[in-house]
Design an enzyme around this catalytic site. Structure first.
Site, PDB file in Angstrom:
ATOM      1  N   GLN A  34       0.769  -1.408  -0.159  1.00  0.00           N
ATOM      2  CA  GLN A  34       0.023   0.139   0.027  1.00  0.00           C
ATOM      3  C   GLN A  34       0.896   1.233   0.078  1.00  0.00           C
ATOM      4  O   GLN A  34       1.906   1.522   0.712  1.00  0.00           O
ATOM      5  CB  GLN A  34      -0.845   0.051   1.164  1.00  0.00           C
ATOM      6  CG  GLN A  34      -1.887   1.184   1.436  1.00  0.00           C
ATOM      7  CD  GLN A  34      -2.557   1.053   2.821  1.00  0.00           C
ATOM      8  OE1 GLN A  34      -1.979   1.056   3.896  1.00  0.00           O
ATOM      9  NE2 GLN A  34      -3.903   0.247   2.674  1.00  0.00           N
ATOM     10  N   HIS A  61       0.244  -4.418   3.327  1.00  0.00           N
ATOM     11  CA  HIS A  61      -1.079  -4.495   3.873  1.00  0.00           C
ATOM     12  C   HIS A  61      -1.410  -5.878   4.099  1.00  0.00           C
ATOM     13  O   HIS A  61      -1.962  -6.155   5.117  1.00  0.00           O
ATOM     14  CB  HIS A  61      -2.330  -4.031   2.725  1.00  0.00           C
ATOM     15  CG  HIS A  61      -3.447  -3.948   3.200  1.00  0.00           C
ATOM     16  ND1 HIS A  61      -4.741  -3.183   2.552  1.00  0.00           N
ATOM     17  CD2 HIS A  61      -4.203  -4.726   3.970  1.00  0.00           C
ATOM     18  CE1 HIS A  61      -5.795  -3.589   3.129  1.00  0.00           C
ATOM     19  NE2 HIS A  61      -5.648  -4.258   4.198  1.00  0.00           N
ATOM     20  N   PHE A 111      -4.191  -4.272  14.021  1.00  0.00           N
ATOM     21  CA  PHE A 111      -4.108  -4.723  12.246  1.00  0.00           C
ATOM     22  C   PHE A 111      -3.479  -5.798  11.863  1.00  0.00           C
ATOM     23  O   PHE A 111      -3.912  -6.709  11.200  1.00  0.00           O
ATOM     24  CB  PHE A 111      -3.163  -3.607  11.813  1.00  0.00           C
ATOM     25  CG  PHE A 111      -2.943  -3.522  10.109  1.00  0.00           C
ATOM     26  CD1 PHE A 111      -4.277  -3.640   9.356  1.00  0.00           C
ATOM     27  CD2 PHE A 111      -2.102  -2.936   9.569  1.00  0.00           C
ATOM     28  CE1 PHE A 111      -4.186  -3.933   7.985  1.00  0.00           C
ATOM     29  CE2 PHE A 111      -2.038  -2.595   8.304  1.00  0.00           C
ATOM     30  CZ  PHE A 111      -3.105  -3.162   7.603  1.00  0.00           C
ATOM     31  N   HIS A 114      -5.752  -8.458  12.682  1.00  0.00           N
ATOM     32  CA  HIS A 114      -7.090  -8.536  11.775  1.00  0.00           C
ATOM     33  C   HIS A 114      -6.421  -9.356  10.627  1.00  0.00           C
ATOM     34  O   HIS A 114      -7.220 -10.481  10.073  1.00  0.00           O
ATOM     35  CB  HIS A 114      -7.380  -7.295  11.436  1.00  0.00           C
ATOM     36  CG  HIS A 114      -8.299  -7.366  10.279  1.00  0.00           C
ATOM     37  ND1 HIS A 114      -9.663  -7.279  10.233  1.00  0.00           N
ATOM     38  CD2 HIS A 114      -7.973  -6.950   8.834  1.00  0.00           C
ATOM     39  CE1 HIS A 114     -10.290  -7.226   8.815  1.00  0.00           C
ATOM     40  NE2 HIS A 114      -9.010  -6.860   8.167  1.00  0.00           N
ATOM     41  N   GLU A 115      -5.384  -9.011  10.177  1.00  0.00           N
ATOM     42  CA  GLU A 115      -4.700  -9.852   8.996  1.00  0.00           C
ATOM     43  C   GLU A 115      -4.561 -11.213   9.310  1.00  0.00           C
ATOM     44  O   GLU A 115      -4.802 -12.033   8.343  1.00  0.00           O
ATOM     45  CB  GLU A 115      -3.393  -9.039   8.294  1.00  0.00           C
ATOM     46  CG  GLU A 115      -3.682  -7.664   7.944  1.00  0.00           C
ATOM     47  CD  GLU A 115      -4.424  -7.711   6.716  1.00  0.00           C
ATOM     48  OE1 GLU A 115      -4.337  -8.282   5.665  1.00  0.00           O
ATOM     49  OE2 GLU A 115      -5.621  -6.699   6.690  1.00  0.00           O
ATOM     50  N   LYS A 118      -8.130 -13.044   9.563  1.00  0.00           N
ATOM     51  CA  LYS A 118      -8.900 -12.997   8.296  1.00  0.00           C
ATOM     52  C   LYS A 118      -8.363 -13.663   7.361  1.00  0.00           C
ATOM     53  O   LYS A 118      -8.884 -14.507   6.622  1.00  0.00           O
ATOM     54  CB  LYS A 118      -9.198 -11.673   7.941  1.00  0.00           C
ATOM     55  CG  LYS A 118     -10.082 -11.334   6.892  1.00  0.00           C
ATOM     56  CD  LYS A 118     -10.480 -10.026   6.368  1.00  0.00           C
ATOM     57  CE  LYS A 118     -11.510  -9.721   5.043  1.00  0.00           C
ATOM     58  NZ  LYS A 118     -11.764  -8.581   4.822  1.00  0.00           N
ATOM     59  N   HIS A 119      -6.967 -13.549   6.969  1.00  0.00           N
ATOM     60  CA  HIS A 119      -6.219 -14.111   5.943  1.00  0.00           C
ATOM     61  C   HIS A 119      -5.274 -14.995   6.297  1.00  0.00           C
ATOM     62  O   HIS A 119      -5.112 -16.207   5.582  1.00  0.00           O
ATOM     63  CB  HIS A 119      -5.645 -12.918   5.166  1.00  0.00           C
ATOM     64  CG  HIS A 119      -6.499 -11.940   4.492  1.00  0.00           C
ATOM     65  ND1 HIS A 119      -7.233 -11.898   3.489  1.00  0.00           N
ATOM     66  CD2 HIS A 119      -6.609 -10.702   5.091  1.00  0.00           C
ATOM     67  CE1 HIS A 119      -7.797 -10.937   3.135  1.00  0.00           C
ATOM     68  NE2 HIS A 119      -7.594 -10.044   4.152  1.00  0.00           N
TER      69      HIS A 119
HETATM   70  P1  AMP Z   1      -8.450  -6.419   5.107  1.00  0.00           P
HETATM   71  O1  AMP Z   1      -9.890  -6.745   5.476  1.00  0.00           O
HETATM   72  O2  AMP Z   1      -7.671  -7.625   5.262  1.00  0.00           O
HETATM   73  O3  AMP Z   1      -7.799  -5.639   4.026  1.00  0.00           O
HETATM   74  O4  AMP Z   1      -8.410  -5.267   5.748  1.00  0.00           O
HETATM   75  C1  AMP Z   1      -9.252  -4.075   5.864  1.00  0.00           C
HETATM   76  C2  AMP Z   1      -9.233  -3.450   7.014  1.00  0.00           C
HETATM   77  O5  AMP Z   1      -7.895  -2.860   6.937  1.00  0.00           O
HETATM   78  C3  AMP Z   1     -10.239  -2.104   6.788  1.00  0.00           C
HETATM   79  O6  AMP Z   1     -10.795  -1.951   7.887  1.00  0.00           O
HETATM   80  C4  AMP Z   1      -9.282  -1.014   6.468  1.00  0.00           C
HETATM   81  O7  AMP Z   1      -9.685   0.133   6.861  1.00  0.00           O
HETATM   82  C5  AMP Z   1      -7.902  -1.527   7.147  1.00  0.00           C
HETATM   83  N1  AMP Z   1      -6.615  -0.920   6.625  1.00  0.00           N
HETATM   84  C6  AMP Z   1      -6.471  -0.995   5.239  1.00  0.00           C
HETATM   85  N2  AMP Z   1      -5.070  -0.332   5.120  1.00  0.00           N
HETATM   86  C7  AMP Z   1      -4.773  -0.058   6.593  1.00  0.00           C
HETATM   87  C8  AMP Z   1      -3.316   0.436   7.070  1.00  0.00           C
HETATM   88  N3  AMP Z   1      -2.395   0.756   6.494  1.00  0.00           N
HETATM   89  N4  AMP Z   1      -3.603   0.227   8.335  1.00  0.00           N
HETATM   90  C9  AMP Z   1      -4.638  -0.153   9.209  1.00  0.00           C
HETATM   91  N5  AMP Z   1      -5.811  -0.489   8.895  1.00  0.00           N
HETATM   92  C10 AMP Z   1      -5.646  -0.741   7.386  1.00  0.00           C
HETATM   93  P1  AMP Z   2     -11.876  -3.655  -1.122  1.00  0.00           P
HETATM   94  O1  AMP Z   2     -13.475  -3.534  -0.984  1.00  0.00           O
HETATM   95  O2  AMP Z   2     -11.400  -4.240  -2.387  1.00  0.00           O
HETATM   96  O3  AMP Z   2     -11.444  -2.245  -0.609  1.00  0.00           O
HETATM   97  O4  AMP Z   2     -11.574  -4.779  -0.231  1.00  0.00           O
HETATM   98  C1  AMP Z   2     -11.790  -4.741   1.172  1.00  0.00           C
HETATM   99  C2  AMP Z   2     -11.308  -6.233   1.800  1.00  0.00           C
HETATM  100  O5  AMP Z   2     -11.689  -7.190   1.274  1.00  0.00           O
HETATM  101  C3  AMP Z   2      -9.598  -6.081   1.622  1.00  0.00           C
HETATM  102  O6  AMP Z   2      -9.347  -5.019   2.554  1.00  0.00           O
HETATM  103  C4  AMP Z   2      -9.426  -7.449   1.972  1.00  0.00           C
HETATM  104  O7  AMP Z   2      -9.339  -7.775   3.335  1.00  0.00           O
HETATM  105  C5  AMP Z   2     -10.656  -8.088   1.321  1.00  0.00           C
HETATM  106  N1  AMP Z   2     -10.098  -8.359  -0.056  1.00  0.00           N
HETATM  107  C6  AMP Z   2     -10.645  -7.930  -1.275  1.00  0.00           C
HETATM  108  N2  AMP Z   2      -9.834  -8.760  -2.458  1.00  0.00           N
HETATM  109  C7  AMP Z   2      -9.575  -9.451  -1.818  1.00  0.00           C
HETATM  110  C8  AMP Z   2      -8.735 -10.657  -2.247  1.00  0.00           C
HETATM  111  N3  AMP Z   2      -8.694 -10.784  -3.788  1.00  0.00           N
HETATM  112  N4  AMP Z   2      -8.283 -11.727  -1.699  1.00  0.00           N
HETATM  113  C9  AMP Z   2      -8.309 -11.645  -0.445  1.00  0.00           C
HETATM  114  N5  AMP Z   2      -9.157 -10.309   0.290  1.00  0.00           N
HETATM  115  C10 AMP Z   2      -9.558  -9.524  -0.381  1.00  0.00           C
END
Ligand code: AMP
Ligand code: AMP
Length: 226
Positions: A34, A61, A111, A114-115, A118-119
């Site tokens: 990011q 990220h 953070f 969460h990562e 979730k992942h």
């Molecule tokens: P994911 O669901 O894994 O992408 O993560 C999405 C969550 O992470 C959302 O709530 C975003 O607002 C948050 N997010 C995205 N970038 C960052 C960042 N650099 N630091 C903290 N939270 C983040």
């Molecule tokens: P977006 O709606 O693209 O901002 O994505 C929000 C969140 O959904 C991300 O922060 C990730 O946690 C998840 N996400 C989106 N695309 C993917 C992907 N291809 N694989 C895994 N997680 C994803």
């Protein structure tokens, strides 16, 4: 001859078990970096971690298991919680390369947790928690996007660059085509937000992406200062 129902039903049970037990298997990772300048200059703004403003560099990220059909698994193991002690040895690198920027109070541990939940829990068949975070840190060292873009004359100077030029520069520097995700700043400019590169399911090598994420970018995008 009468069909052997007991064999057939055993096969069906085995098939069901394999789906249930191994539904977290995945095809490849997206390694997502990011640009903090783009996270911070939007409407939601950003907050810095306790140890101050992160360096002007791409940050991690996440490392996201994905399927070739464009879908992805998430939250695969509720019993596997984030454990800070697993990353003690690399905490300095985590703070540098994987800072949280969310508001109201940026919290790195939240953070990372969460990562992982979730992942990361969806790639536990390949990488345990320590390996998961260390793999992402290693990938960040291998894919130095800021250097790659700088060498191509693309700088975080609020200038506009063609999406094609950015993709080609990364393809040349890394050897593989990236996915580019844009977001929109408070002046409605489309800007460089996240770069997706694909990694094989063991987390060792970059690969050509089986499928690229949706880009949502204009043809000219801003590379904002941070
Ligand atoms: P994911 O669901 O894994 O992408 O993560 C999405 C969550 O992470 C959302 O709530 C975003 O607002 C948050 N997010 C995205 N970038 C960052 C960042 N650099 N630091 C903290 N939270 C983040
Ligand atoms: P977006 O709606 O693209 O901002 O994505 C929000 C969140 O959904 C991300 O922060 C990730 O946690 C998840 N996400 C989106 N695309 C993917 C992907 N291809 N694989 C895994 N997680 C994803």
């Amino acid at each position: 001859m009468k069909p052997n129902f007991s064999l057939l039903s055993r096969l069906i049970v085995l098939q069901c078990l394999s789906v249930l037990c191994c539904s977290q298997d995945f095809d490849f990772f997206y390694f997502v970096q990011q640009w903090p300048g783009a996270y911070c200059d939007t409407k939601h703004s950003c907050c810095y971690p306790k140890n101050g403003k992160p360096a002007a560099d791409f940050s991690i990220h996440g490392l996201w298991p994905n399927y070739k059909d464009g879908s992805w698994p998430s939250n695969c193991d509720p019993d596997s919680v984030f454990d800070k002690s697993q990353i003690e040895e690399v905490i300095g690198n985590m703070e540098k390369d994987w800072p949280s920027l969310s508001c109201p109070s940026s919290n790195n541990l939240r953070f990372w947790s969460h990562e992982w939940e979730k992942h990361g829990t969806c790639s536990e068949s390949e990488l345990d928690q320590r390996e998961y975070f260390e793999t992402a840190l290693k990938l960040k060292q291998k894919a130095n996007l800021l250097n790659i873009l700088h060498d191509a004359g693309i700088k975080a100077d609020d200038g506009f660059y063609s999406l094609k030029r950015i993709k080609e520069a990364i393809k040349k520097g890394l050897g593989f085509t990236p996915g580019i995700e844009c977001n929109v700043d408070s002046r409605h400019n489309s800007q460089l937000y996240q770069v997706y590169v694909c990694v094989d399911s063991s987390g060792s090598d970059f690969i050509e992406c089986p499928i690229l994420p949706k880009s949502k970018c204009d043809s000219q995008i801003q590379f904002p200062k941070f």
